[in-house]
Scaffold this motif. Structure first.
Motif, PDB file in Angstrom:
ATOM      1  N   SER A  14       0.827  -1.205   0.000  1.00  0.00           N
ATOM      2  CA  SER A  14       0.000   0.000   0.000  1.00  0.00           C
ATOM      3  C   SER A  14       0.860   1.254   0.000  1.00  0.00           C
ATOM      4  O   SER A  14       0.525   2.237  -0.661  1.00  0.00           O
ATOM      5  N   LEU A  15       1.952   1.227   0.744  1.00  0.00           N
ATOM      6  CA  LEU A  15       2.829   2.391   0.759  1.00  0.00           C
ATOM      7  C   LEU A  15       3.511   2.592  -0.588  1.00  0.00           C
ATOM      8  O   LEU A  15       3.728   3.720  -1.019  1.00  0.00           O
ATOM      9  N   SER A  18       0.951   4.254  -2.855  1.00  0.00           N
ATOM     10  CA  SER A  18       0.290   5.460  -2.347  1.00  0.00           C
ATOM     11  C   SER A  18       0.409   6.687  -3.252  1.00  0.00           C
ATOM     12  O   SER A  18      -0.442   7.569  -3.163  1.00  0.00           O
ATOM     13  N   LEU A  21      -2.863   7.682  -4.922  1.00  0.00           N
ATOM     14  CA  LEU A  21      -3.821   8.469  -4.134  1.00  0.00           C
ATOM     15  C   LEU A  21      -3.430   9.947  -4.105  1.00  0.00           C
ATOM     16  O   LEU A  21      -4.262  10.825  -4.341  1.00  0.00           O
ATOM     17  N   GLY A  52       3.481  12.743  -2.261  1.00  0.00           N
ATOM     18  CA  GLY A  52       3.365  11.352  -2.691  1.00  0.00           C
ATOM     19  C   GLY A  52       4.711  10.696  -2.922  1.00  0.00           C
ATOM     20  O   GLY A  52       4.843   9.476  -2.815  1.00  0.00           O
ATOM     21  N   SER A  55       6.642   8.755   0.455  1.00  0.00           N
ATOM     22  CA  SER A  55       6.508   7.331   0.770  1.00  0.00           C
ATOM     23  C   SER A  55       7.364   6.477  -0.156  1.00  0.00           C
ATOM     24  O   SER A  55       7.957   5.482   0.274  1.00  0.00           O
TER      25      SER A  55
END
Length: 99
Positions: A14-15, A18, A21, A52, A55
């Motif tokens: 997910s990281l 990311s 997003l 963004g 990460s």
């Protein structure tokens, strides 16, 4: 119901993904800066986009320190999307570049 344990790989994936997003939120800010008289929204969009990358950089450093390979589906998608979106927005929204 079963009590599902969290997989640490899910968080790592997910990281890595990311930036998708952050780039989506930044694109909404860029679009709304066109409709509103908002130089500030355009600058905010660039800062959201650049956040963004935090990460991605931290996960890349973590992979180097732990000597683990980044996950194949998530890492290239995250980097590719961040680079593609950055170039696209630089092409169309360069007047809001804050630096």
């Amino acid at each position: 119901m079963e009590d599902k344990k969290k997989n640490p790989n899910e968080l790592r994936d997910s990281l890595w993904a990311s930036p998708v997003l952050f780039s989506t939120v930044a694109s909404f800010l860029f679009v709304s800066s066109k409709f509103k008289d908002g130089q500030n929204l355009g600058e905010l969009a660039w800062f959201v986009y650049l956040a963004g990358w935090v990460s991605l950089i931290l996960m890349a450093l973590w992979s180097l320190v732990t000597r683990k390979k980044p996950p194949i589906p998530a890492a290239p998608i995250g980097f590719g999307f961040a680079v593609f979106f950055g170039l696209l927005e630089l092409l169309f929204n360069h007047e809001h570049w804050p630096f």
